[in-house]
Design a protein around this motif. Sequence first.
Motif, PDB file in Angstrom:
ATOM      1  N   ALA A 106      -1.882  48.499  54.049  1.00  0.00           N
ATOM      2  CA  ALA A 106      -2.651  47.267  54.247  1.00  0.00           C
ATOM      3  C   ALA A 106      -1.801  46.052  53.894  1.00  0.00           C
ATOM      4  CB  ALA A 106      -3.913  47.284  53.395  1.00  0.00           C
ATOM      5  N   VAL A 107      -2.009  44.974  54.614  1.00  0.00           N
ATOM      6  CA  VAL A 107      -1.308  43.711  54.369  1.00  0.00           C
ATOM      7  C   VAL A 107      -2.131  42.890  53.381  1.00  0.00           C
ATOM      8  CG1 VAL A 107      -0.510  41.556  55.415  1.00  0.00           C
ATOM      9  CG2 VAL A 107      -0.258  43.729  56.659  1.00  0.00           C
ATOM     10  N   PRO A 142       3.881  43.880  48.210  1.00  0.00           N
ATOM     11  CA  PRO A 142       4.281  42.687  48.960  1.00  0.00           C
ATOM     12  C   PRO A 142       3.056  41.847  49.319  1.00  0.00           C
ATOM     13  CG  PRO A 142       5.190  44.704  49.937  1.00  0.00           C
ATOM     14  CD  PRO A 142       4.172  45.134  48.940  1.00  0.00           C
ATOM     15  N   VAL A 143       3.258  40.558  49.455  1.00  0.00           N
ATOM     16  CA  VAL A 143       2.173  39.691  49.893  1.00  0.00           C
ATOM     17  C   VAL A 143       2.677  38.739  50.971  1.00  0.00           C
ATOM     18  CG1 VAL A 143       1.050  39.751  47.625  1.00  0.00           C
ATOM     19  CG2 VAL A 143       2.533  37.821  48.223  1.00  0.00           C
ATOM     20  N   VAL A 144       1.731  38.220  51.715  1.00  0.00           N
ATOM     21  CA  VAL A 144       1.953  37.128  52.659  1.00  0.00           C
ATOM     22  C   VAL A 144       1.325  35.884  52.047  1.00  0.00           C
ATOM     23  CG1 VAL A 144       1.477  36.263  54.984  1.00  0.00           C
ATOM     24  CG2 VAL A 144       1.845  38.714  54.611  1.00  0.00           C
ATOM     25  N   LYS A 145       2.031  34.755  52.109  1.00  0.00           N
ATOM     26  CA  LYS A 145       1.491  33.494  51.595  1.00  0.00           C
ATOM     27  C   LYS A 145       0.956  32.700  52.785  1.00  0.00           C
ATOM     28  CE  LYS A 145       1.296  30.425  48.097  1.00  0.00           C
ATOM     29  NZ  LYS A 145       0.662  30.704  46.782  1.00  0.00           N
ATOM     30  N   ASP A 177       8.760  41.063  58.251  1.00  0.00           N
ATOM     31  CA  ASP A 177       8.428  40.444  59.536  1.00  0.00           C
ATOM     32  C   ASP A 177       7.079  40.921  60.058  1.00  0.00           C
ATOM     33  OD1 ASP A 177      10.828  39.092  59.491  1.00  0.00           O
ATOM     34  OD2 ASP A 177      11.866  40.529  60.787  1.00  0.00           O
ATOM     35  N   ALA A 178       6.782  42.209  59.924  1.00  0.00           N
ATOM     36  CA  ALA A 178       5.526  42.726  60.445  1.00  0.00           C
ATOM     37  C   ALA A 178       4.342  42.135  59.687  1.00  0.00           C
ATOM     38  CB  ALA A 178       5.509  44.252  60.355  1.00  0.00           C
ATOM     39  N   GLU A 179       4.462  42.059  58.360  1.00  0.00           N
ATOM     40  CA  GLU A 179       3.380  41.480  57.562  1.00  0.00           C
ATOM     41  C   GLU A 179       3.186  40.004  57.883  1.00  0.00           C
ATOM     42  OE1 GLU A 179       5.871  43.253  56.411  1.00  0.00           O
ATOM     43  OE2 GLU A 179       4.975  45.054  55.505  1.00  0.00           O
ATOM     44  N   ARG A 180       4.302  39.289  58.039  1.00  0.00           N
ATOM     45  CA  ARG A 180       4.209  37.864  58.378  1.00  0.00           C
ATOM     46  C   ARG A 180       3.533  37.681  59.728  1.00  0.00           C
ATOM     47  NH1 ARG A 180       9.124  36.719  58.982  1.00  0.00           N
ATOM     48  NH2 ARG A 180       9.661  36.448  56.779  1.00  0.00           N
ATOM     49  N   ALA A 181       3.834  38.547  60.680  1.00  0.00           N
ATOM     50  CA  ALA A 181       3.225  38.445  62.005  1.00  0.00           C
ATOM     51  C   ALA A 181       1.713  38.626  61.932  1.00  0.00           C
ATOM     52  CB  ALA A 181       3.840  39.475  62.950  1.00  0.00           C
ATOM     53  N   ASP A 193      -2.197  26.317  64.183  1.00  0.00           N
ATOM     54  CA  ASP A 193      -0.911  26.841  64.600  1.00  0.00           C
ATOM     55  C   ASP A 193      -0.225  27.479  63.390  1.00  0.00           C
ATOM     56  OD1 ASP A 193      -1.055  26.099  67.254  1.00  0.00           O
ATOM     57  OD2 ASP A 193       0.002  24.202  66.973  1.00  0.00           O
ATOM     58  N   ALA A 194       0.280  28.676  63.559  1.00  0.00           N
ATOM     59  CA  ALA A 194       0.977  29.372  62.482  1.00  0.00           C
ATOM     60  C   ALA A 194       2.475  29.117  62.583  1.00  0.00           C
ATOM     61  CB  ALA A 194       0.690  30.870  62.554  1.00  0.00           C
ATOM     62  N   TYR A 195       3.073  28.677  61.487  1.00  0.00           N
ATOM     63  CA  TYR A 195       4.505  28.385  61.438  1.00  0.00           C
ATOM     64  C   TYR A 195       5.207  29.389  60.531  1.00  0.00           C
ATOM     65  CZ  TYR A 195       8.913  25.964  60.762  1.00  0.00           C
ATOM     66  OH  TYR A 195      10.249  25.652  60.713  1.00  0.00           O
ATOM     67  N   ASP A 196       6.266  29.995  61.049  1.00  0.00           N
ATOM     68  CA  ASP A 196       7.036  30.972  60.291  1.00  0.00           C
ATOM     69  C   ASP A 196       7.861  30.247  59.235  1.00  0.00           C
ATOM     70  OD1 ASP A 196       8.878  32.819  59.328  1.00  0.00           O
ATOM     71  OD2 ASP A 196       9.192  33.774  61.273  1.00  0.00           O
ATOM     72  N   ALA A 197       7.414  30.340  57.968  1.00  0.00           N
ATOM     73  CA  ALA A 197       8.078  29.621  56.881  1.00  0.00           C
ATOM     74  C   ALA A 197       9.084  30.486  56.127  1.00  0.00           C
ATOM     75  CB  ALA A 197       7.028  29.078  55.914  1.00  0.00           C
ATOM     76  N   GLY A 198       9.435  31.647  56.682  1.00  0.00           N
ATOM     77  CA  GLY A 198      10.494  32.443  56.095  1.00  0.00           C
ATOM     78  C   GLY A 198      10.042  33.314  54.941  1.00  0.00           C
TER      79      GLY A 198
END
Length: 270
Positions: A106-107, A142-145, A177-181, A193-198
């Motif tokens: 799970a993300v 891991p987490v996504v912010k 990358d997969a979690e960020r997506a 709009d989602a911006y890839d902030a690295g």
Amino acid sequence: MRARPCPKHPTVVHRTQRRRHHMKIGIVGTGNIGKPLAQKLSAAGHDVKVANSRGPEAIEADVLSTGARAVTAEDAVRDVEVLILSIPLNRIPGFAPVLSGLPTDAVVIDTSNYYPSRDERIDAIEAGDVESVWVVEQLGRPVVKAWNAIGSDSLAKKGLPAGSSGRIALPVAADGDAERAVGMALVEDTGFDAYDAGPLAQSWRQQPGAPSYCTDLTRDELPAALAAAEASRLPARRDLAVAAIAERIGGGGANPDAEYGVRLSRALYT
């Protein structure tokens, strides 16, 4: 000293890269951010369960108005593809044991921000740890912010369909990358709009006090704001905003309306 600009990343998630199926989502926290996320994500067709610290019977009907279901925190983490934590930062260590029931794939998405006046002092963050890196250390996952850099009133009211002029862009950071997506696709589903902030190591650029924080920028404006952030200046700017909001509307955790909040954030952070 100014920090180096963050590396270039695609500015928005490509429509062809978005996850096509509706997802099973657990949300823990039904406050200023958790509530509109529950409403927006269930309205977008996702299967959403929500929990708070007081139990499912304490979750108000409007949180569930678009289809989300009230459950316990233990139920919120079971059989989900995404878990969104929308609780005060200082409560995250105490929540970590509940994650034993979360599927390993799970993300986890972190929407929190560090406010010492609310969260009490966290020495590691005061010493320079990036907030979401600290969260990873507490959770052991891991987490996504995401969704941390927008005010609650803007989140609730300013979402627009994809392609709309003036659509607000939100930074999304993660180490995978997969979690960020996944995080980016869900941000799009909430009207932004989602911006890839690295990577998370760069996510201090979207913390309170930064030019990208609660300033409601478009995808054309957001990259420069992220690059302009200066880590040493964030705490003082954050605390100035807290003092100004308290003087205007008092304490108690209330958030300002979008008009005042965005105007104040732009004046102090940019």
